[in-house]
Design a protein around this motif. Structure first.
Motif, short mmCIF file in Angstrom:
data_model
loop_
_atom_site.label_atom_id
_atom_site.label_comp_id
_atom_site.label_asym_id
_atom_site.label_seq_id
_atom_site.Cartn_x
_atom_site.Cartn_y
_atom_site.Cartn_z
N ALA A 212 1.10 -1.10 0.14
CA ALA A 212 -0.49 -0.14 0.22
C ALA A 212 1.08 1.12 0.03
O ALA A 212 0.27 2.46 -0.95
N THR A 213 2.10 1.31 1.13
CA THR A 213 3.04 2.57 0.31
C THR A 213 3.33 2.32 0.10
O THR A 213 3.48 3.88 -0.01
N LEU B 247 0.81 4.13 -2.88
CA LEU B 247 1.03 5.00 -2.62
C LEU B 247 1.16 6.13 -2.69
O LEU B 247 1.25 7.36 -2.75
N PRO C 278 -8.44 2.71 -5.63
CA PRO C 278 -7.98 1.85 -4.82
C PRO C 278 -9.17 0.68 -4.25
O PRO C 278 -8.83 0.05 -2.87
N LEU D 22 -6.80 -1.98 -2.65
CA LEU D 22 -6.18 -2.39 -1.86
C LEU D 22 -7.77 -2.20 -0.63
O LEU D 22 -7.30 -2.55 0.89
N ILE D 23 -8.35 -1.35 -0.93
CA ILE D 23 -10.06 -1.28 0.48
C ILE D 23 -10.54 -2.27 0.56
O ILE D 23 -10.25 -2.81 1.73
N TYR E 143 -7.78 -4.05 3.22
CA TYR E 143 -7.93 -3.64 4.24
C TYR E 143 -9.46 -4.27 5.13
O TYR E 143 -9.22 -4.31 6.40
N GLU F 69 0.12 8.78 3.12
CA GLU F 69 -0.16 7.83 2.19
C GLU F 69 -2.19 7.13 2.25
O GLU F 69 -2.22 7.08 1.18
N ALA F 70 -2.28 7.27 4.18
CA ALA F 70 -3.39 7.27 3.71
C ALA F 70 -4.38 8.02 3.45
O ALA F 70 -5.59 7.81 3.35
N LEU G 232 -4.73 7.83 0.14
CA LEU G 232 -6.29 6.60 0.06
C LEU G 232 -7.34 6.98 0.00
O LEU G 232 -8.51 6.18 -0.74
N ALA H 284 -10.56 7.07 -2.17
CA ALA H 284 -11.86 5.96 -2.17
C ALA H 284 -12.52 7.10 -2.26
O ALA H 284 -13.70 6.90 -2.71
N CYS I 44 -16.22 2.13 -3.52
CA CYS I 44 -15.47 1.93 -2.44
C CYS I 44 -16.43 2.37 -0.85
O CYS I 44 -15.60 1.82 0.16
#
Length: 362
Positions: free
Chosen positions: A268-269, A272, A282, A285-286, A289, A306-307, A310, A314, A320
């Motif tokens: 992810a990092t 992103l 995204p 990745l979602i 997670y 990065e968060a 994301l 999203a 998402c």
């Protein structure tokens, strides 16, 4: 087929530590005894010298390796971590058997790809061994006659899919998984994961492998990666692959099989931190997670930039909304994970989304 095994991992690890201590005693004692024997010369009254000590050290070492393989395999085969005794039916009877079977499968795939193997051993002329049917078929079906994209009269893609389908259910053995990856190599793995995952579905999704027995190659590869990585059997080249592979390949890696939280966050990092490709979503990745909310909690708390990328992406993707709400809820609900980490993750969500995301209080 292998055997039914029952082990208490905690006590097995204790046995491994005690054998390591025994190896240390033998290793420290042997040089001094060797020197004393040399000094005594003909006056030495013993018969075998330090041979018995060397054999004892080798027994400890081989026993440690076998026990570690068994513990690692059981922990991959049992889906829920439990205290006490774990039981499971092993696909192979020994680590060596697992490695040889994986190499046969990988060589069959590589022949279909018309790409030389990267493993230490050359491809065998015929595939025979403990696994019999599946692995023998791997070697026979992949023949050496290649023309116009065909292998032994079959389409290369069909041969590769059949070989990888034969590995289904075996990647829980980390020795098999690591040997499969090592023999394929990162380049072939990237190509295969991209092609097979694309054939499973129109895009990466949690239900990428259809229930009617459709292509399983991408899932097998992703599961092998997860099994080898969780048990510390991946080399540096594989981590470099994660840092540089195309976004689609990485999305498939984390959606076709559950990776460790550390690996999921590394993927992810890396994704992103790149400029997004045209049309990038995204969603993969979602979804990953949503299945691993504690990894999401860590991302939110420790990788705020990065968060934020994301969460912003999203929030702009209607597909998402539901998985993101579920992932956020599970990551931030009372009692989830570590208190301090959860509080920092809350702050990241509040700062990152503001009023753009309504988090349902379930």
């Amino acid at each position: 087929m292998g055997e039914f095994v029952g082990i208490d991992p905690r006590w097995a690890q204790e046995v491994i530590r005690r054998m390591e201590a025994g190896k240390g005693v033998l290793g420290r004692t042997r040089p001094g005894l060797d020197a004393a024997i040399d000094e005594a010369g003909q006056d030495w009254a013993g018969h075998r010298g330090t041979t018995a000590m060397r054999r004892a050290w080798e027994f400890y070492h081989e026993s440690q390796q076998d026990l570690k393989w068994r513990v690692d395999t059981l922990e991959q085969l049992v889906p829920v971590r439990e205290r006490g005794m774990l039981t499971g039916a092993f696909p192979f009877g020994s680590e060596t058997e697992a490695v040889l079977a994986a190499e046969r499968t990988a060589h069959a795939v590589l022949r279909a790809l018309d790409q030389p193997a990267t493993g230490a051993r050359a491809a065998p002329e015929t595939a025979t061994g403990a696994e019999g049917g599946d692995d023998q078929a791997d070697g026979e079906e992949a023949g050496d006659d290649q023309a116009d994209g065909q292998v032994g009269g079959e389409e290369a893609g069909d041969v590769m899919e059949r070989a990888l389908a034969g590995a289904e259910g075996k990647t829980g053995d980390p020795a098999y998984a690591a040997a499969l990856l090592a023999t394929l190599g990162p380049d072939a793995f990237t190509r295969l994961l991209s092609e097979h995952a694309a054939s499973d579905t129109d895009g990466p999704a949690e239900d990428a492998v259809p229930a009617d027995g459709g292509p399983v190659g991408g899932r097998v590869l992703a599961e092998a990666f997860a099994s080898a990585e969780r048990t510390g059997r991946l080399g540096d080249a594989w981590y470099e692959l994660v840092d540089s592979a195309p976004a689609g390949v990485l999305a498939n890696l984390v959606t076709l099989a559950g990776q460790s939280g550390a690996m999921l966050n590394r993927v992810a990092t890396g994704l992103l931190g790149r400029p997004p490709a045209p049309g990038w979503s995204p969603r993969a990745l979602i979804q990953a997670y949503e299945r691993d909310p504690l990894a999401f909690q860590q991302l939110l708390a420790e990788h705020r930039d990065e968060a934020r990328v994301l969460l912003d992406a999203a929030a702009g993707d209607p597909g998402c909304a539901e998985p993101l709400a579920s992932a956020v809820h599970e990551a931030l609900k009372p009692g989830a994970g570590v208190d301090g980490l959860r509080e920092r993750a809350w702050r990241s969500v509040v700062r990152g989304l503001g009023a753009t995301l309504e988090i349902e209080d379930r």
